[in-house]
Design a protein around this motif. Structure first.
Motif, PDB file in Angstrom:
ATOM      1  N   LEU A 162      19.753  -2.580 -14.182  1.00  0.00           N
ATOM      2  CA  LEU A 162      21.038  -2.296 -13.534  1.00  0.00           C
ATOM      3  C   LEU A 162      21.905  -3.550 -13.475  1.00  0.00           C
ATOM      4  N   TYR A 163      21.275  -4.651 -13.106  1.00  0.00           N
ATOM      5  CA  TYR A 163      21.992  -5.926 -12.987  1.00  0.00           C
ATOM      6  C   TYR A 163      22.506  -6.405 -14.345  1.00  0.00           C
ATOM      7  N   ALA A 164      21.660  -6.309 -15.362  1.00  0.00           N
ATOM      8  CA  ALA A 164      22.068  -6.735 -16.704  1.00  0.00           C
ATOM      9  C   ALA A 164      23.249  -5.900 -17.188  1.00  0.00           C
ATOM     10  N   TYR A 165      23.215  -4.615 -16.902  1.00  0.00           N
ATOM     11  CA  TYR A 165      24.322  -3.751 -17.326  1.00  0.00           C
ATOM     12  C   TYR A 165      25.595  -4.075 -16.544  1.00  0.00           C
ATOM     13  N   ALA A 166      25.461  -4.372 -15.253  1.00  0.00           N
ATOM     14  CA  ALA A 166      26.628  -4.775 -14.452  1.00  0.00           C
ATOM     15  C   ALA A 166      27.264  -6.034 -15.046  1.00  0.00           C
ATOM     16  N   CYS A 167      26.436  -7.005 -15.391  1.00  0.00           N
ATOM     17  CA  CYS A 167      26.949  -8.252 -15.985  1.00  0.00           C
ATOM     18  C   CYS A 167      27.630  -7.983 -17.313  1.00  0.00           C
ATOM     19  N   PHE A 168      27.019  -7.136 -18.128  1.00  0.00           N
ATOM     20  CA  PHE A 168      27.614  -6.772 -19.415  1.00  0.00           C
ATOM     21  C   PHE A 168      28.987  -6.137 -19.205  1.00  0.00           C
ATOM     22  N   VAL A 212      32.812  -7.428 -20.496  1.00  0.00           N
ATOM     23  CA  VAL A 212      33.702  -6.682 -21.399  1.00  0.00           C
ATOM     24  C   VAL A 212      34.911  -6.125 -20.668  1.00  0.00           C
ATOM     25  N   GLY A 213      35.052  -6.443 -19.379  1.00  0.00           N
ATOM     26  CA  GLY A 213      36.248  -6.087 -18.642  1.00  0.00           C
ATOM     27  C   GLY A 213      36.287  -4.682 -18.077  1.00  0.00           C
ATOM     28  N   TYR A 222      27.723  -0.632 -10.861  1.00  0.00           N
ATOM     29  CA  TYR A 222      26.360  -1.042 -11.216  1.00  0.00           C
ATOM     30  C   TYR A 222      25.858  -2.203 -10.352  1.00  0.00           C
ATOM     31  N   TYR A 223      26.743  -3.099  -9.939  1.00  0.00           N
ATOM     32  CA  TYR A 223      26.317  -4.105  -8.967  1.00  0.00           C
ATOM     33  C   TYR A 223      25.844  -3.417  -7.690  1.00  0.00           C
TER      34      TYR A 223
END
Length: 117
Positions: A55-61, A65-66, A74-75
């Protein structure tokens, strides 16, 4: 002299066209890499919808990408499943700070410090 100048101008124009073509190729390759990264991150989340790392990795991604609203969602999902996830607390605090939400950001920064003690 004029013929040489015309030739130079043609050569410069050809170089510009080549550079534009190379730039388009780089942009296309980057787009493909981003699509693949998103596919892998989404698969990881589908395998375990509460895994804080995925979840965290996807939030960062999404932040990179804006895609701001999705990123925030996701955060928050990360922190709902693991409220003491220090990296997510800090990054979400930074996210809020970047949006000018300083008081909310401070709460997340303080929670991250408390979790480390």
């Amino acid at each position: 002299d004029k013929e040489k100048e015309k030739e130079k101008d043609k050569d410069k124009e050809k170089e510009k066209e080549k550079e534009v073509g190379r730039e388009r190729e780089r942009e296309h390759a980057a787009s493909i890499h981003l699509q693949r990264a998103e596919t892998y991150l989404r698969r990881a989340i589908q395998l375990d919808t509460t895994d804080p790392q995925g979840l965290y990795a996807y939030a960062c991604f999404l932040e990179q990408v804006g895609r701001v609203q999705e990123c925030e969602d996701y955060y928050l999902r990360t922190l709902e499943s693991h409220p003491n996830f220090v990296s997510a607390l800090r990054h979400y605090g930074q996210f809020l700070e970047n949006r000018g939400e300083f008081e909310a950001a401070e709460r997340f920064f303080l929670r991250s410090v408390q979790c480390m003690s």
